[in-house]
Design a protein around this motif. Structure first.
Motif, PDB file in Angstrom:
ATOM      1  N   GLY A  48       1.572   5.138  11.930  1.00  0.00           N
ATOM      2  CA  GLY A  48       2.234   4.877  10.660  1.00  0.00           C
ATOM      3  C   GLY A  48       2.229   6.087   9.750  1.00  0.00           C
ATOM      4  O   GLY A  48       1.507   7.065   9.975  1.00  0.00           O
ATOM      5  N   VAL A  49       3.021   6.021   8.704  1.00  0.00           N
ATOM      6  CA  VAL A  49       3.245   7.143   7.799  1.00  0.00           C
ATOM      7  C   VAL A  49       2.259   7.090   6.639  1.00  0.00           C
ATOM      8  O   VAL A  49       2.051   6.028   6.031  1.00  0.00           O
ATOM      9  N   GLY A  50       1.686   8.237   6.315  1.00  0.00           N
ATOM     10  CA  GLY A  50       0.811   8.345   5.158  1.00  0.00           C
ATOM     11  C   GLY A  50      -0.656   8.307   5.530  1.00  0.00           C
ATOM     12  O   GLY A  50      -1.031   7.813   6.606  1.00  0.00           O
ATOM     13  N   PRO A  51      -1.518   8.807   4.641  1.00  0.00           N
ATOM     14  CA  PRO A  51      -2.939   8.920   4.970  1.00  0.00           C
ATOM     15  C   PRO A  51      -3.635   7.580   5.141  1.00  0.00           C
ATOM     16  O   PRO A  51      -4.553   7.461   5.963  1.00  0.00           O
ATOM     17  N   ALA A  52      -3.246   6.556   4.394  1.00  0.00           N
ATOM     18  CA  ALA A  52      -3.920   5.264   4.526  1.00  0.00           C
ATOM     19  C   ALA A  52      -3.631   4.636   5.879  1.00  0.00           C
ATOM     20  O   ALA A  52      -4.549   4.172   6.576  1.00  0.00           O
TER      21      ALA A  52
END
Length: 234
Positions: A48-52
């Motif tokens: 998935g996209v993004g740090p979280a």
């Protein structure tokens, strides 16, 4: 050696597995929260996209381990002129570039607020050997939650992080999860666009994915030569 590779999207995952043959030949197996595609020494997942999202997916992947190394991999923006489109960057440092607080005097990183961390450091011997084997630039890779879209923002990032070579959205999240269980981390980015004003017509995503495939095709001998002593080199 077993290596967990975390990408953001399936196209990046497939670019990694393609280094070892037809994508359809990768063995997919499900673990809670993740689908791993196994090729050679690598288990590859699109988290998935993004740090979280990246941190969560990495944690689920690591739970299926054990692993000797975690790699955050994919495409990203390169800072001109050191990282032109089509080139590779391997992280000498993985930096949370926008984790902190805005103040009237400017941005204060989370460490300046008195808690947390904003850097993770891959093993020196490993990122240097990877850079030598792949022709990548060894430089800091910045993790941002908002992709840079202006020249002013690009200049501000470089002023704050003069050793930066690229920006992406997942590396720090991957590194945070790996650090929690004491597994070394590496980040590799193939440059699809210049950091700065957004110009989708100038992006070369296909070329960047091909460069990522080529890079992973050169990694196995490097990892096989990475000794126990090297793994403790921080």
């Amino acid at each position: 050696m077993r290596v967990l590779v975390v990408t953001a999207v399936p196209a990046e995952r497939d670019a990694v597995t393609r280094a070892f043959g037809d994508v359809s030949e990768a063995r997919a197996h499900h673990v809670p929260g993740a689908e791993l595609h196994r090729v050679g020494p690598f288990d590859v997942l699109a988290g998935g996209v993004g740090p979280a999202a990246a941190a969560g997916a990495t944690a689920f992947g690591l739970a299926s381990g054990p692993y000797d190394l975690v790699v955050s991999a994919g495409i990203g923006g390169g800072f001109a002129p050191v990282a032109p489109v089509g080139s590779l960057v391997v992280a000498s440092g993985i930096v949370a570039a926008d984790l902190g607080a805005g103040t009237p005097e400017g941005f204060v990183p989370v460490t300046g607020l008195g808690f947390g961390r904003d850097h993770h450091f891959p093993p020196r011997s490993l990122f240097r050997d990877v850079a030598a084997a792949t022709g990548a630039l060894a430089a800091e890779i910045l993790t941002v939650s908002t992709v840079t879209g202006t020249a002013e923002r690009a200049a501000a990032l470089l002023a704050a992080h003069p050793e930066a070579g690229a920006e992406a959205m997942e590396g720090f999240g991957v590194a945070e999860a790996a650090d929690r269980v004491g597994v070394p981390v590496l980040e590799i980015r193939a440059v699809s666009n210049a950091v700065g004003p957004r110009d989708r017509d100038a992006w070369r995503i296909g070329d960047a994915l091909a460069a990522l495939t080529e890079a992973f095709g050169k990694l196995v001998p490097v990892l096989e030569g990475w000794t126990h002593h090297d793994r403790n080199d921080s």
